[in-house]
Design a protein around this motif. Structure first.
Motif, PDB file in Angstrom:
ATOM      1  N   LYS A  20       0.930  -1.010  -0.019  1.00 27.30           N
ATOM      2  CA  LYS A  20       0.168  -0.026  -0.047  1.00 27.30           C
ATOM      3  C   LYS A  20       0.760   1.257   0.086  1.00 27.30           C
ATOM      4  O   LYS A  20       0.370   2.641  -0.124  1.00 27.30           O
ATOM      5  CB  LYS A  20      -1.020   0.026   1.403  1.00 27.30           C
ATOM      6  N   ASP A  21       2.109   1.129   0.379  1.00 33.44           N
ATOM      7  CA  ASP A  21       3.043   2.203   0.486  1.00 33.44           C
ATOM      8  C   ASP A  21       3.874   2.511  -0.796  1.00 33.44           C
ATOM      9  O   ASP A  21       4.520   1.463  -1.197  1.00 33.44           O
ATOM     10  CB  ASP A  21       3.837   2.129   1.646  1.00 33.44           C
ATOM     11  N   SER A  22       3.553   3.613  -1.607  1.00 34.13           N
ATOM     12  CA  SER A  22       4.356   3.642  -2.858  1.00 34.13           C
ATOM     13  C   SER A  22       5.720   3.595  -2.717  1.00 34.13           C
ATOM     14  O   SER A  22       6.553   3.251  -3.688  1.00 34.13           O
ATOM     15  CB  SER A  22       3.676   4.753  -3.503  1.00 34.13           C
ATOM     16  N   LYS A  23       6.489   4.153  -1.590  1.00 35.09           N
ATOM     17  CA  LYS A  23       7.832   4.186  -1.124  1.00 35.09           C
ATOM     18  C   LYS A  23       8.215   2.703  -1.035  1.00 35.09           C
ATOM     19  O   LYS A  23       9.418   2.350  -1.593  1.00 35.09           O
ATOM     20  CB  LYS A  23       8.149   4.845  -0.003  1.00 35.09           C
ATOM     21  N   GLU A  24       7.652   2.066  -0.468  1.00 30.72           N
ATOM     22  CA  GLU A  24       8.072   0.510  -0.019  1.00 30.72           C
ATOM     23  C   GLU A  24       8.027  -0.212  -1.402  1.00 30.72           C
ATOM     24  O   GLU A  24       8.891  -1.099  -1.623  1.00 30.72           O
ATOM     25  CB  GLU A  24       7.006  -0.227   0.748  1.00 30.72           C
ATOM     26  N   LEU A  28      11.087  -1.909  -3.276  1.00 30.12           N
ATOM     27  CA  LEU A  28      11.256  -3.460  -3.789  1.00 30.12           C
ATOM     28  C   LEU A  28      11.449  -3.720  -5.292  1.00 30.12           C
ATOM     29  O   LEU A  28      12.408  -4.426  -5.654  1.00 30.12           O
ATOM     30  CB  LEU A  28       9.600  -4.146  -3.529  1.00 30.12           C
ATOM     31  N   TYR A  29      10.992  -2.731  -6.073  1.00 25.40           N
ATOM     32  CA  TYR A  29      11.365  -2.670  -7.632  1.00 25.40           C
ATOM     33  C   TYR A  29      12.627  -2.346  -7.529  1.00 25.40           C
ATOM     34  O   TYR A  29      13.444  -3.158  -8.251  1.00 25.40           O
ATOM     35  CB  TYR A  29      10.631  -1.700  -8.072  1.00 25.40           C
ATOM     36  N   LYS A  30      13.282  -1.566  -6.889  1.00 31.95           N
ATOM     37  CA  LYS A  30      14.864  -0.972  -6.904  1.00 31.95           C
ATOM     38  C   LYS A  30      15.496  -2.070  -6.749  1.00 31.95           C
ATOM     39  O   LYS A  30      16.476  -2.674  -7.252  1.00 31.95           O
ATOM     40  CB  LYS A  30      15.038   0.259  -6.134  1.00 31.95           C
ATOM     41  N   GLY A  90       0.991   0.928  -9.159  1.00 31.09           N
ATOM     42  CA  GLY A  90       1.168   2.227  -9.526  1.00 31.09           C
ATOM     43  C   GLY A  90       2.488   2.907 -10.016  1.00 31.09           C
ATOM     44  O   GLY A  90       2.811   3.728 -10.080  1.00 31.09           O
ATOM     45  N   LEU A  91       3.426   1.699 -10.258  1.00 28.69           N
ATOM     46  CA  LEU A  91       4.844   2.140 -10.789  1.00 28.69           C
ATOM     47  C   LEU A  91       4.932   2.293 -12.267  1.00 28.69           C
ATOM     48  O   LEU A  91       5.580   1.535 -12.944  1.00 28.69           O
ATOM     49  CB  LEU A  91       5.841   1.027 -10.391  1.00 28.69           C
TER      50      LEU A  91
END
Length: 258
Positions: A20-24, A28-30, A90-91
């Motif tokens: 739910k947290d876009s920063k998280e 993870l993607y990075k 949302g990435l």
């Protein structure tokens, strides 16, 4: 004594969309992109990092050659599941940076070895000892990879909620997530809705149509009848006609942000 396995793509593919947290999600993607899950030569995602050091007791994947079948290859079903998760998280920027190399439809058919309109079970990755087959697809499939590709396409061109029922009324939502580079020289991107209705998005500023600063839908024109709907949603009887295949063409006009 528990011994952790090396990193596999399946974990983040399932976890990413649930964050739910876009920063998280970005973190993870990075981490995935910077790990050996990412095949830098092909610009695609492998099933796992190298597994040479683990025992044969961990399963049959250890018996395969690296970069072949389930072992450190580009297993399309899993890679597409991961791509879909980046969309669902949302990435959008990250997804569209990956798309030109990660999705078969954009790859070089000579390297792929078959039609780029056809999915494969797996693609030999760059860790395979035979460099001549890197990027080549094996075992044509119409299974999980295809269902994930359809889900990706729907999210790109329609959004995640096409129809809803609100206040006893059917509502059609068109909420695409498309980058500016997918629009043609006439500022258009088109698709076929429910097998019968041509939908054209007209985006005169040719900007990405996702994110806070993207252009918004001003109106929707029904080419069959000349009707013009203000805003981005179609409600009631017209939405029902579209769902029933009785409308042949819509043009969705975006505001011009030039």
């Amino acid at each position: 004594e528990p011994v952790p396995l090396p990193y596999f793509l399946e974990g983040p593919a399932k976890m990413l969309a649930s964050l739910k947290d876009s920063k998280e999600a970005e973190k993870l993607y990075k981490n995935v992109k910077e790990s050996e899950l990412y095949d830098r030569k092909l610009g695609m995602y492998k099933t796992s990092v190298p597994i040479d050091h683990i025992s044969m007791e961990n399963g049959r994947i250890r018996a395969f050659t690296a970069g072949w079948l389930e072992r450190e290859s580009i297993f399309l079903h899993m890679e597409y599941k991961y791509l879909l998760s980046t969309l669902e998280a949302g990435l959008y920027e990250e997804f569209y940076k990956d798309l030109p190399t990660a999705m078969v439809a954009f790859r070089d058919p000579e390297e792929y070895g078959r039609s780029i309109l056809e999915n494969s079970s797996f693609i030999a990755s760059s860790v395979n000892p035979n460099e001549a087959i890197h990027g080549r697809g094996y075992v044509a499939r119409l299974s999980g990879s295809t269902s994930e590709a359809i889900s990706i396409w729907m999210m790109m061109f329609m959004g995640d909620k096409l129809f809803s029922y609100e206040n006893n009324e059917l509502v059609l939502h068109l909420e695409p997530k498309l980058p500016g580079w997918l629009f043609d020289e006439d500022d258009n991107a088109s698709f076929t809705l429910l097998s019968s209705c041509k939908v054209t998005y007209h985006n005169p500023s040719r900007r990405d149509i996702y994110g806070q600063d993207s252009p918004r839908i001003e109106k929707i024109r029904v080419i069959d009848t000349g009707e013009v709907i203000e805003g981005s949603n179609i409600k009631g009887e017209l939405a029902s006609r579209i769902r029933d295949g009785k409308v042949k063409e819509l043009v969705v006009e975006y505001e011009n942000l030039h």
